[in-house]
Design an enzyme around this catalytic site. Structure first.
Site, PDB file in Angstrom:
ATOM      1  N   SER A  35      -1.158   8.809  -6.666  1.00 54.23           N
ATOM      2  CA  SER A  35      -0.203   7.800  -6.175  1.00 54.23           C
ATOM      3  C   SER A  35       1.207   8.319  -5.971  1.00 54.23           C
ATOM      4  O   SER A  35       2.036   7.633  -5.376  1.00 54.23           O
ATOM      5  CB  SER A  35      -0.146   6.617  -7.136  1.00 54.23           C
ATOM      6  OG  SER A  35      -1.251   5.789  -6.897  1.00 54.23           O
ATOM      7  N   LYS A  63       2.499   8.131  -2.575  1.00 52.08           N
ATOM      8  CA  LYS A  63       2.894   6.884  -1.901  1.00 52.08           C
ATOM      9  C   LYS A  63       4.333   6.875  -1.383  1.00 52.08           C
ATOM     10  O   LYS A  63       4.566   6.492  -0.234  1.00 52.08           O
ATOM     11  CB  LYS A  63       2.634   5.693  -2.833  1.00 52.08           C
ATOM     12  CG  LYS A  63       1.132   5.419  -3.023  1.00 52.08           C
ATOM     13  CD  LYS A  63       0.899   4.433  -4.150  1.00 52.08           C
ATOM     14  CE  LYS A  63      -0.592   4.120  -4.316  1.00 52.08           C
ATOM     15  NZ  LYS A  63      -0.851   3.360  -5.548  1.00 52.08           N
ATOM     16  N   TYR A  66      -5.670   7.521   3.235  1.00 57.85           N
ATOM     17  CA  TYR A  66      -5.079   7.306   1.909  1.00 57.85           C
ATOM     18  C   TYR A  66      -5.812   8.139   0.851  1.00 57.85           C
ATOM     19  O   TYR A  66      -5.186   8.792   0.013  1.00 57.85           O
ATOM     20  CB  TYR A  66      -5.111   5.806   1.586  1.00 57.85           C
ATOM     21  CG  TYR A  66      -4.777   5.513   0.150  1.00 57.85           C
ATOM     22  CD1 TYR A  66      -3.470   5.618  -0.317  1.00 57.85           C
ATOM     23  CD2 TYR A  66      -5.773   5.138  -0.759  1.00 57.85           C
ATOM     24  CE1 TYR A  66      -3.158   5.368  -1.647  1.00 57.85           C
ATOM     25  CE2 TYR A  66      -5.480   4.879  -2.089  1.00 57.85           C
ATOM     26  CZ  TYR A  66      -4.173   5.006  -2.534  1.00 57.85           C
ATOM     27  OH  TYR A  66      -3.874   4.763  -3.842  1.00 57.85           O
ATOM     28  N   TYR A 116       4.563   0.598 -11.401  1.00 55.36           N
ATOM     29  CA  TYR A 116       3.679  -0.576 -11.418  1.00 55.36           C
ATOM     30  C   TYR A 116       4.190  -1.633 -12.385  1.00 55.36           C
ATOM     31  O   TYR A 116       5.383  -1.900 -12.447  1.00 55.36           O
ATOM     32  CB  TYR A 116       2.241  -0.187 -11.786  1.00 55.36           C
ATOM     33  CG  TYR A 116       1.752   1.021 -11.065  1.00 55.36           C
ATOM     34  CD1 TYR A 116       1.659   1.006  -9.665  1.00 55.36           C
ATOM     35  CD2 TYR A 116       1.377   2.157 -11.749  1.00 55.36           C
ATOM     36  CE1 TYR A 116       1.207   2.124  -8.994  1.00 55.36           C
ATOM     37  CE2 TYR A 116       0.918   3.269 -11.075  1.00 55.36           C
ATOM     38  CZ  TYR A 116       0.843   3.245  -9.707  1.00 55.36           C
ATOM     39  OH  TYR A 116       0.406   4.338  -9.057  1.00 55.36           O
ATOM     40  N   VAL A 146      -2.514   8.746 -11.035  1.00 54.23           N
ATOM     41  CA  VAL A 146      -3.590   8.828 -12.033  1.00 54.23           C
ATOM     42  C   VAL A 146      -4.110  10.251 -12.237  1.00 54.23           C
ATOM     43  O   VAL A 146      -4.897  10.501 -13.138  1.00 54.23           O
ATOM     44  CB  VAL A 146      -4.782   7.878 -11.708  1.00 54.23           C
ATOM     45  CG1 VAL A 146      -4.392   6.429 -11.869  1.00 54.23           C
ATOM     46  CG2 VAL A 146      -5.352   8.166 -10.326  1.00 54.23           C
TER      47      VAL A 146
HETATM   48  N1  GLN Z   1      -6.257   7.470  -5.479  1.00 53.89           N
HETATM   49  C1  GLN Z   1      -5.943   6.609  -6.566  1.00 53.89           C
HETATM   50  C2  GLN Z   1      -6.400   5.184  -6.311  1.00 53.89           C
HETATM   51  O1  GLN Z   1      -6.127   4.615  -5.304  1.00 53.89           O
HETATM   52  C3  GLN Z   1      -4.493   6.648  -6.829  1.00 53.89           C
HETATM   53  C4  GLN Z   1      -4.061   5.677  -7.880  1.00 53.89           C
HETATM   54  C5  GLN Z   1      -2.925   6.117  -8.679  1.00 53.89           C
HETATM   55  O2  GLN Z   1      -2.589   7.269  -8.749  1.00 53.89           O
HETATM   56  N2  GLN Z   1      -2.340   5.183  -9.403  1.00 53.89           N
HETATM   57  O3  GLN Z   1      -7.084   4.609  -7.109  1.00 53.89           O
END
Ligand code: GLN
Length: 613
Positions: A73, A76, A198, A250, A268
């Site tokens: 993420s 993003k 994505y 988040y 993550v």
């Molecule tokens: N690729 C992961 C997902 O969409 C990324 C999520 C994250 O890093 N919080 O679940």
């Protein structure tokens, strides 16, 4: 694309602090690996790296800082940045909001009122941002994303095929989000393509160092401090950092802002990236996650670094200070033009009507406000003033407007303003010679600006009938004036009269004793060429003054260049004659030396007061 740049970690004090924080957090072993993407569970769970990169490109790294992991993420904000650059902020704002969601990152939801994803940092917004990337086909669109991330990192990044395949195989929830977005018209292209892009962007491999450089690029207003390449405009950098501040962590955003206080983004994969605008970028890698999907050690390390290094962006280090470094009158610190005795008397009495204000630091609104306020309060008394900007760093646009406004305001009240602005920070042209320019005169150094102000005071207060000794005979020169008429004429015959054109060198730096020089008419400037390419004045001397005494008496060479500032008429006592006087006319020589000594002390006094305060 710039070559991979080897940024070497620096040992020393800062590295020591980074190491301490690393060791402190190493003990923390709680948290679980993300395993909803099977391949993510294959990493070393206790890997740990901590990196700090300054906005000027210095890297302090420790632990497994060259181990690769997937960006997840943390991609993003960078895809959001590219979408903003491709489509413009308005078109992007039509498709997603910028409100913190208070929900987990993978929530299948839209804002009930706007029916848009709540922000670009949760999956719904991120998939939308991925759908907005320009390119002829899916391959080019993804390629542009990777190139964008690579500009931030300063090296060519690549995608991890295994992690991509793993998420593509299992990412039903993200597909559900993609279809929801398509059905609400947020995505108007193929949702599978957007979701696939994505997945791919989340699978780009980075190291902790890469993330630190990416963070430092954001800290450096969008310019990569290692490659010097611009990755994002300043305006969009501000937008991206804003969204990271409110939405980057988040549903832990509130806790993060209060305890760490830096715009940040986690993934993550175990990475966290945090930015202190204008100063540093931080990256941590440690794959055990808390319930929000944020790295446990990552959060702990960022907290500790923020606390120890006082990085919280709302930390009030000090009340805004005035930008005035010092202020004084032209009587207290005169220019290096040696004035005649009557001029000095006028300046001693009225010099308080010309003041110098030396500013320093970066001129942002608050500092400029205090400086302008203090100057405005005192300006009523003043005939002229100097605002010296040569020690000022950045001058913000608002400070430029305020200083220009101040000049115009003072000009209207009859107070003339000299700005010392050798680097043109106010955007005036140096030496706008027009004295009626309401913006005041601009000078490259404080000394000449001070001289200009002294002249304004003198023009106002010197009695109209004051004698001006602009042209002397040798006999009238103060060095001989104390002698009786016979002796005076006798000594005068020892001198040779010399005329010198403006700009010519009278004595080179390093040249040997060549005479005792009395100035009969015109001005000489004693100075040296500075490292900045300018000639710096030590002193300007005029009719009635003398130079060359030290080489003559002590035998040392001329330490500085002596140049004719105007056309000159000099009386020169050549060395051989000077030496001969000891035997031939000791009383004449004694009288001359007495005058020279008095003169030397007067000059020393002026030099001491003219020092740098
Ligand atoms: N690729 C992961 C997902 O969409 C990324 C999520 C994250 O890093 N919080 O679940």
């Amino acid at each position: 694309m710039a070559q991979a740049l080897a940024a070497i970690s620096r040992p020393g004090v800062v590295a020591g602090i980074v190491d301490d924080v690393y060791r402190l957090c190493l003990a923390e072993r709680s948290g679980e690996l993300a395993d909803y993407i099977p391949e993510l569970a294959a990493v070393q769970p206790d890997s740990f790296a901590l990196c700090l990169a300054t906005a000027d490109g210095q890297i302090y790294g420790t632990g497994d800082d060259t181990t690769s992991f997937t960006i997840q993420s943390i991609s993003k904000p960078f895809t959001y940045a590219l979408a903003l650059a491709d489509r413009g902020p308005a078109a992007v704002a039509d498709r997603m909001d910028v409100e913190p969601s208070g929900e987990p990152f993978n929530e299948i939801s839209l804002d009930p009122v706007t029916e848009r994803p709540r922000n670009p940092m949760i999956n719904a917004g991120a998939i939308t941002a991925a759908s907005l990337i320009d390119g002829r086909d899916p391959a080019e669109r993804f390629d542009r994303i990777v190139r964008c991330y690579s500009r931030f990192a300063g090296r060519e990044l690549t995608m991890n095929e295994a992690v991509y395949a793993s998420e593509a195989r299992t990412g039903y929830r993200n597909r559900a989000i993609g279809y929801m977005l398509r059905s609400f018209g947020i995505i108007d292209s193929d949702p599978d393509e957007a979701v696939d892009r994505y997945f791919r962007q989340c699978s780009v491999d980075v190291t902790c160092r890469d993330l630190a450089v990416m963070a430092a690029t954001l800290a450096n207003n969008g310019v990569n401090p290692l490659s010097r390449e611009r990755a994002l405009s300043a305006a969009l950098t501000e937008q991206v950092l804003s969204v990271m501040t409110t939405c980057g962590m988040y549903n832990a955003a509130g806790d993060w802002v209060t305890t760490v206080g830096l715009p940040a983004k986690s993934g993550v994969g175990g990475g966290i990236l945090a930015v202190l605008p204008g100063q540093i970028g931080i990256a941590v890698y440690s794959p055990r996650l808390d319930a929000h999907g944020n790295s446990v050690r990552g959060v702990a390390a960022c907290r500790e670094l923020s606390r120890r290094l006082e990085l919280h962006f709302l930390h009030v280090t000090r009340a805004a200070r005035t930008a005035i470094r010092s202020e004084y009158t032209v009587t207290q610190v005169p220019s290096r033009l040696r004035r005649s005795t009557d001029e000095m008397a006028v300046l001693a009495e009225h010099g308080h009507r010309a003041r110098v204000y030396e500013l320093h630091g970066d001129l942002l609104f608050a500092g400029a406000e205090r400086a302008v306020r203090i100057i405005e309060e005192q300006a009523g008394e003043l005939a002229a003033l100097v605002v010296d900007l040569h020690r000022v760093g950045e001058v913000s646009a608002i400070a430029v407007r305020m200083l220009n406004g101040l000049e115009a305001e003072l000009a209207a009240t009859g107070c003339q303003v000299a700005i010392v602005d050798p680097d043109g920070k106010l955007g005036h042209t140096v030496s706008s010679l027009d004295p009626t320019d309401p913006r005041g005169r601009v000078f490259v150094d404080r000394d000449t600006a001070t001289e200009w102000c002294e002249n304004i005071v003198l023009a106002e207060y010197r009695p109209a009938d004051a004698p001006t000794c602009t042209s002397l005979s040798v006999e009238d020169h103060p060095a001989l004036a104390a002698l009786g008429p016979v002796e005076c004429s006798r000594l005068a015959t020892e001198f040779e009269i010399r005329t010198i054109a403006r700009g010519e060198i009278v004595a080179e730096r390093g040249s040997t004793r060549s005479g005792l020089y009395l100035i009969l008419e015109g001005r000489v400037r004693i100075g040296f060429d500075g490292a900045d390419g300018r000639n710096h004045r030590l002193v300007t001397l005029s009719a009635g003054m003398s130079f060359g005494e030290i080489p003559m008496l002590v035998g040392t060479p001329f330490v500085n260049e002596v140049r004719a500032e105007t056309a000159l008429r000099l009386a020169v006592l050549p060395p051989a004659r000077f030496d001969r006087l000891t035997d031939q006319a000791p009383h004449l020589k004694l009288a001359l030396l007495e005058r020279l000594a008095a003169n030397a002390y007067a000059q020393m006094d002026a030099a001491v007061r003219g020092g740098d305060y």
